[in-house]
Design a protein around this motif. Structure first.
Motif, PDB file in Angstrom:
ATOM      1  N   MET A 232      68.872  15.385  20.082  1.00  0.00           N
ATOM      2  CA  MET A 232      68.724  15.295  21.539  1.00  0.00           C
ATOM      3  C   MET A 232      67.654  16.256  22.050  1.00  0.00           C
ATOM      4  O   MET A 232      67.637  17.426  21.678  1.00  0.00           O
ATOM      5  N   THR A 233      66.759  15.745  22.881  1.00  0.00           N
ATOM      6  CA  THR A 233      65.657  16.575  23.373  1.00  0.00           C
ATOM      7  C   THR A 233      65.468  16.437  24.878  1.00  0.00           C
ATOM      8  O   THR A 233      65.669  15.360  25.449  1.00  0.00           O
ATOM      9  N   ARG A 234      65.057  17.508  25.499  1.00  0.00           N
ATOM     10  CA  ARG A 234      64.574  17.475  26.888  1.00  0.00           C
ATOM     11  C   ARG A 234      63.391  18.416  27.025  1.00  0.00           C
ATOM     12  O   ARG A 234      63.365  19.486  26.423  1.00  0.00           O
ATOM     13  N   SER A 235      62.442  18.026  27.870  1.00  0.00           N
ATOM     14  CA  SER A 235      61.341  18.906  28.264  1.00  0.00           C
ATOM     15  C   SER A 235      61.739  19.614  29.541  1.00  0.00           C
ATOM     16  O   SER A 235      62.210  18.977  30.488  1.00  0.00           O
ATOM     17  N   LEU A 236      61.530  20.931  29.571  1.00  0.00           N
ATOM     18  CA  LEU A 236      61.974  21.723  30.712  1.00  0.00           C
ATOM     19  C   LEU A 236      60.803  22.532  31.256  1.00  0.00           C
ATOM     20  O   LEU A 236      60.097  23.188  30.480  1.00  0.00           O
ATOM     21  N   PRO A 237      60.584  22.503  32.574  1.00  0.00           N
ATOM     22  CA  PRO A 237      59.498  23.299  33.150  1.00  0.00           C
ATOM     23  C   PRO A 237      59.847  24.783  33.092  1.00  0.00           C
ATOM     24  O   PRO A 237      60.860  25.220  33.644  1.00  0.00           O
ATOM     25  N   LEU A 238      59.016  25.558  32.410  1.00  0.00           N
ATOM     26  CA  LEU A 238      59.360  26.950  32.118  1.00  0.00           C
ATOM     27  C   LEU A 238      59.568  27.788  33.374  1.00  0.00           C
ATOM     28  O   LEU A 238      60.509  28.579  33.453  1.00  0.00           O
ATOM     29  N   ASP A 239      58.689  27.610  34.362  1.00  0.00           N
ATOM     30  CA  ASP A 239      58.813  28.429  35.573  1.00  0.00           C
ATOM     31  C   ASP A 239      60.196  28.291  36.195  1.00  0.00           C
ATOM     32  O   ASP A 239      60.741  29.237  36.738  1.00  0.00           O
ATOM     33  N   SER A 240      60.766  27.088  36.116  1.00  0.00           N
ATOM     34  CA  SER A 240      62.040  26.846  36.782  1.00  0.00           C
ATOM     35  C   SER A 240      63.230  27.349  35.978  1.00  0.00           C
ATOM     36  O   SER A 240      64.263  27.684  36.556  1.00  0.00           O
ATOM     37  N   VAL A 241      63.113  27.375  34.661  1.00  0.00           N
ATOM     38  CA  VAL A 241      64.300  27.720  33.857  1.00  0.00           C
ATOM     39  C   VAL A 241      64.299  29.164  33.368  1.00  0.00           C
ATOM     40  O   VAL A 241      65.329  29.687  32.960  1.00  0.00           O
ATOM     41  N   LEU A 242      63.145  29.802  33.445  1.00  0.00           N
ATOM     42  CA  LEU A 242      63.023  31.116  32.817  1.00  0.00           C
ATOM     43  C   LEU A 242      63.965  32.144  33.433  1.00  0.00           C
ATOM     44  O   LEU A 242      64.487  33.026  32.745  1.00  0.00           O
ATOM     45  N   GLU A 243      64.190  32.054  34.716  1.00  0.00           N
ATOM     46  CA  GLU A 243      64.967  33.082  35.398  1.00  0.00           C
ATOM     47  C   GLU A 243      66.446  33.049  35.005  1.00  0.00           C
ATOM     48  O   GLU A 243      67.067  34.089  34.862  1.00  0.00           O
TER      49      GLU A 243
ATOM     50  N   GLY B 268      73.700  18.168  33.135  1.00  0.00           N
ATOM     51  CA  GLY B 268      74.247  18.600  31.861  1.00  0.00           C
ATOM     52  C   GLY B 268      73.368  18.299  30.663  1.00  0.00           C
ATOM     53  O   GLY B 268      73.319  19.084  29.706  1.00  0.00           O
ATOM     54  N   ASN B 269      72.658  17.175  30.695  1.00  0.00           N
ATOM     55  CA  ASN B 269      71.886  16.806  29.503  1.00  0.00           C
ATOM     56  C   ASN B 269      70.733  17.757  29.221  1.00  0.00           C
ATOM     57  O   ASN B 269      70.187  17.758  28.123  1.00  0.00           O
ATOM     58  N   THR B 270      70.341  18.586  30.206  1.00  0.00           N
ATOM     59  CA  THR B 270      69.288  19.576  29.951  1.00  0.00           C
ATOM     60  C   THR B 270      69.837  20.789  29.205  1.00  0.00           C
ATOM     61  O   THR B 270      69.064  21.577  28.655  1.00  0.00           O
ATOM     62  N   CYS B 271      71.144  20.931  29.207  1.00  0.00           N
ATOM     63  CA  CYS B 271      71.785  22.086  28.558  1.00  0.00           C
ATOM     64  C   CYS B 271      72.017  21.727  27.095  1.00  0.00           C
ATOM     65  O   CYS B 271      73.152  21.533  26.649  1.00  0.00           O
ATOM     66  N   ILE B 272      70.928  21.610  26.359  1.00  0.00           N
ATOM     67  CA  ILE B 272      70.939  21.037  25.007  1.00  0.00           C
ATOM     68  C   ILE B 272      71.966  21.739  24.115  1.00  0.00           C
ATOM     69  O   ILE B 272      71.976  22.958  23.982  1.00  0.00           O
ATOM     70  N   LYS B 273      72.828  20.915  23.523  1.00  0.00           N
ATOM     71  CA  LYS B 273      73.874  21.430  22.639  1.00  0.00           C
ATOM     72  C   LYS B 273      73.379  21.453  21.189  1.00  0.00           C
ATOM     73  O   LYS B 273      72.433  20.781  20.838  1.00  0.00           O
ATOM     74  N   TRP B 274      74.054  22.233  20.366  1.00  0.00           N
ATOM     75  CA  TRP B 274      73.703  22.370  18.942  1.00  0.00           C
ATOM     76  C   TRP B 274      72.223  22.750  18.815  1.00  0.00           C
ATOM     77  O   TRP B 274      71.506  22.264  17.928  1.00  0.00           O
TER      78      TRP B 274
ATOM     79  N   ARG C 277      62.254  10.233  25.098  1.00  0.00           N
ATOM     80  CA  ARG C 277      63.001   9.101  25.647  1.00  0.00           C
ATOM     81  C   ARG C 277      63.928   9.541  26.775  1.00  0.00           C
ATOM     82  O   ARG C 277      64.110   8.835  27.770  1.00  0.00           O
ATOM     83  N   GLU C 278      64.543  10.744  26.644  1.00  0.00           N
ATOM     84  CA  GLU C 278      65.553  11.155  27.622  1.00  0.00           C
ATOM     85  C   GLU C 278      64.971  11.356  29.007  1.00  0.00           C
ATOM     86  O   GLU C 278      65.647  11.152  30.005  1.00  0.00           O
ATOM     87  N   GLU C 279      63.707  11.810  29.094  1.00  0.00           N
ATOM     88  CA  GLU C 279      63.127  12.084  30.415  1.00  0.00           C
ATOM     89  C   GLU C 279      62.193  10.989  30.887  1.00  0.00           C
ATOM     90  O   GLU C 279      61.547  11.128  31.915  1.00  0.00           O
ATOM     91  N   THR C 280      62.113   9.905  30.125  1.00  0.00           N
ATOM     92  CA  THR C 280      61.283   8.782  30.573  1.00  0.00           C
ATOM     93  C   THR C 280      62.164   7.564  30.859  1.00  0.00           C
ATOM     94  O   THR C 280      62.376   7.195  32.003  1.00  0.00           O
ATOM     95  N   SER C 281      62.743   7.004  29.805  1.00  0.00           N
ATOM     96  CA  SER C 281      63.484   5.759  30.016  1.00  0.00           C
ATOM     97  C   SER C 281      64.960   5.990  30.307  1.00  0.00           C
ATOM     98  O   SER C 281      65.661   5.055  30.658  1.00  0.00           O
TER      99      SER C 281
ATOM    100  N   GLY D  96      61.443   0.125  43.034  1.00  0.00           N
ATOM    101  CA  GLY D  96      61.077  -0.094  41.643  1.00  0.00           C
ATOM    102  C   GLY D  96      60.445   1.117  40.973  1.00  0.00           C
ATOM    103  O   GLY D  96      60.246   1.114  39.762  1.00  0.00           O
ATOM    104  N   THR D  97      60.105   2.147  41.765  1.00  0.00           N
ATOM    105  CA  THR D  97      59.646   3.386  41.131  1.00  0.00           C
ATOM    106  C   THR D  97      60.862   4.178  40.668  1.00  0.00           C
ATOM    107  O   THR D  97      61.990   3.928  41.105  1.00  0.00           O
ATOM    108  N   ALA D  98      60.606   5.124  39.783  1.00  0.00           N
ATOM    109  CA  ALA D  98      61.713   5.944  39.285  1.00  0.00           C
ATOM    110  C   ALA D  98      61.360   7.421  39.436  1.00  0.00           C
ATOM    111  O   ALA D  98      60.230   7.833  39.172  1.00  0.00           O
ATOM    112  N   ARG D  99      62.343   8.179  39.884  1.00  0.00           N
ATOM    113  CA  ARG D  99      62.162   9.624  39.985  1.00  0.00           C
ATOM    114  C   ARG D  99      62.364  10.250  38.605  1.00  0.00           C
ATOM    115  O   ARG D  99      63.322   9.923  37.912  1.00  0.00           O
ATOM    116  N   GLN D 100      61.445  11.154  38.288  1.00  0.00           N
ATOM    117  CA  GLN D 100      61.477  11.775  36.965  1.00  0.00           C
ATOM    118  C   GLN D 100      61.707  13.282  37.113  1.00  0.00           C
ATOM    119  O   GLN D 100      61.298  13.883  38.104  1.00  0.00           O
ATOM    120  N   PHE D 101      62.355  13.872  36.127  1.00  0.00           N
ATOM    121  CA  PHE D 101      62.687  15.302  36.146  1.00  0.00           C
ATOM    122  C   PHE D 101      63.504  15.674  37.376  1.00  0.00           C
ATOM    123  O   PHE D 101      63.205  16.634  38.076  1.00  0.00           O
TER     124      PHE D 101
END
Lengths: 424, 190
Positions: A216-227, A257-263, A277-281, A290-295
């Motif tokens: 399981m993978t997620r991309s996380l914006p560093l500025d937002s999660v670092l604190e 919850g899915n951003t809180c990557i387990k294992w 795949r997790e942050e796109t589809s 018909g547009t989709a909000r991402q992140f």
């Protein structure tokens, strides 16, 4: 607990409908009543169910020596609240049986993407690489040497209440809201780790990857999660439960919850999102055009009355309305409760502690006079954000976005005291 | 290297000023602004190679190898169709093919063809997580081939295109520009 909702059904009534989700509460309530009246409890005779273990209580526990201490404790055999399984990949916390703000680790909701792996902590490694001075690994023992940080935080699945967009669907609060739980999380601050490995100033995104069969993978914006992000090895004072990521998970307070990557096995720093795949589809929110909000990471403020709630049955007289509120943007500042379907609102009492990005317990004393009523709660957080009603939410987002449903929840109490889910 | 030097300078300054609680001869900054602890070990090349499996939209991370639509058809039938249907549309698991033009309708059908913004994500995901019962069991050539078949089924590539580390990132997906930033808070206050 000194006060408890009671069913008004006589003990031993085998004809009442065993509606899924109601049986636990009814059983417990019946037990409480039976215990006070008779002093002896035979679970099987009360419920008529084929429970594997039939706990037997002494007539008078002051006249019989009790059990000796045990190496690892268990709850009373009379307590039966359980997670409810949803398909093969999720289970829901029994919020109707919850007290206070903490979720027992054994009842913390589950959501995983290809099962719970069995990981030997002695072999587990966290690899940190990409835009760092040098690729680096940490063992569990290494991570526990860093200064420890503990905090209470809720984790809510972005799909919590996702079945409610079109019409009232879940029958109980476990079904409508059971994909949120609160624990005390302990670990090392992400920023401590990233400074240890020499994070490049050019790094702006971080890929977090799990060691499960979905990797399981997620991309996380560093500025937002670092604190605030923590790399956690403990939950509620002991090592993480396997289904919560043992031996290591990311916790990003307030984020879905899915951003809180387990294992957790790998952190990779880069200049752009990795577009897995997790942050796109998958975890993207489809809008009516018909547009989709991402992140869409943050979980907005939300509240729900946990008692009285769907599937329960109440008696006339004093009722303490109880519920939970939480916001991924900070502290809950106010919860209001309506007992007339939203025509008027009263401020609920917030139970201390009221912590940021954490479940907050609220109470409102009430007297039910037997009329058909609709109970609702709505909350506000420290940013001034107010929990919307269903119509306002759907007016903006339509009904196909699936994730991030946080509308006001309505419970109808019929004249016979039965509580059911309606949309008001 | 630059950040490491800055950190060590910062640490020296703090130590020399004696900021914080002195204990056992060392200053520990609980705010973690400047401290390096000297914990952990350099990763080996072997560790990196085993786990560095992500594939970016630029194509970075794609391995050598190649695949074709024709080989993908055989593989999909053998390894994927049981869950996704013979043509990628029948299920019972996620529908992978079709759905073009449905995203704004009341019954949107989100598939690779109608929804996925990057072709490279297909390689990343199929390699890391599929088949569900045996993830990471497909060879690079097999993954390229399954991706080729899925893209062809969705009408995105012709049947003769050979997929590899160069041709895959060059593909523009139909919904490439269908994603927007998070605009919340988006619901007007009551």
């Amino acid at each position: 607990m000194t006060r408890r909702l009671e069913t008004d059904e006589p003990a031993g009534d085998e004809t009442r409908p065993e509606e899924e989700g109601t049986s636990l509460l009814n059983r417990r309530s019946l037990l409480a009543g039976a215990a006070s009246m008779m002093g002896t409890i035979m679970l099987q005779s009360v419920t008529g169910s084929a429970e594997a273990a039939t706990p037997v209580a002494q007539d008078d526990p002051t006249r019989v020596p009790g059990k000796i201490p045990s190496p690892y404790g268990q709850r009373s055999a009379f307590e039966t609240a359980t997670r409810k399984l949803r398909a093969q990949s999720a289970s829901l916390t029994p919020l109707q049986d919850s007290h206070g703000i903490l979720t027992p680790s054994a009842l913390h909701f589950e959501r995983h993407h290809n099962g719970v792996p069995t990981i030997n902590p002695a072999h587990h490694r966290l690899l940190v690489h990409g835009l760092v001075d040098q690729p680096w690994t940490f063992t569990l023992d290494d991570l526990k040497r860093f200064p420890a940080v503990s905090r209470l935080a809720f984790i809510e699945c972005s799909g919590n209440s996702a079945i409610e967009w079109r019409r009232p669907t879940g029958k109980t609060v476990q079904e409508t809201h059971g994909l949120t739980s609160t624990s005390e999380w302990t670990g090392v601050a992400l920023k401590t780790l990233l400074r240890e490995v020499g994070m490049s100033p050019e790094a702006s995104w971080m890929l977090a990857e799990g060691s499960d069969a979905a990797a399981m993978t997620r991309s996380l914006p560093l500025d937002s999660v670092l604190e605030e992000a923590l790399v956690c090895y403990a939950q509620n004072g002991e090592p993480l439960r396997p289904e919560q990521g043992y031996p290591l998970r990311l916790v990003i307070p307030g984020w879905e919850g899915n951003t809180c990557i387990k294992w957790l096995r790998r952190l990779k720093l880069g200049r752009a999102p990795f577009m897995t795949r997790e942050e796109t589809s998958h975890y993207t929110d489809l809008m009516p055009d018909g547009t989709a909000r991402q992140f869409t990471m943050i979980m907005d403020a939300k509240s729900v009355i946990t008692a009285p709630s769907g599937g329960q049955r109440i008696q006339q007289g004093f009722i303490e309305i109880r519920g939970l509120a939480w916001s991924g943007r900070g502290r809950i500042t106010e919860v209001e409760v309506s007992v007339d379907g939203g025509r008027s609102w009263q401020r609920a009492v917030l139970q201390d502690p009221v912590l940021p990005k954490c479940h907050t317990r609220f109470y409102l004393p009430w007297r039910w006079n037997g009329e058909d009523v609709i109970l609702q709660s709505r909350c506000q957080d420290e940013t001034g954000y107010r929990q919307p009603d269903h119509a306002a939410l759907v007016a903006v987002r339509g009904t196909n976005s699936f994730y991030h449903y946080n509308a006001i929840q309505s419970w109808q109490i019929a004249a016979d005291g039965r509580v059911s889910h309606v949309q008001s | 290297m630059c950040s490491r030097n800055i950190l060590s300078v910062g640490l020296t300054v703090i130590l020399s000023l004696g900021v914080g609680n002195l204990w056992a001869g060392e200053t520990i900054d609980r705010q973690e602004r400047t401290h390096r602890y000297g914990i952990g070990q350099a990763a080996t090349d072997q560790e990196l190679q085993a786990w560095n499996i992500d594939v970016a939209p630029t194509g970075e991370g794609l391995p050598p190898g190649q695949g074709t639509v024709q080989e993908g058809a055989t593989l999909f039938a053998a390894r994927c169709a049981a869950c996704h249907g013979a043509t990628g549309q029948e299920g019972p698991m996620d529908r992978l093919v079709g759905g073009a033009g449905t995203l704004g309708s009341q019954q949107p059908i989100k598939t690779i063809g109608s929804y996925w913004p990057y072709a490279t994500t297909l390689y990343d995901y199929i390699h890391r997580a599929m088949p569900f019962s045996a993830p990471q069991s497909l060879s690079p050539d097999e993954v390229y081939s399954v991706v080729a078949w899925l893209l062809h089924q969705n009408g995105i590539i012709n049947k003769d295109l050979v997929l590899n580390a160069q041709s895959l990132p060059a593909i523009t997906m139909p919904n490439r520009h269908g994603f927007v930033q998070d605009p919340r808070p988006d619901v007007p206050k009551p």
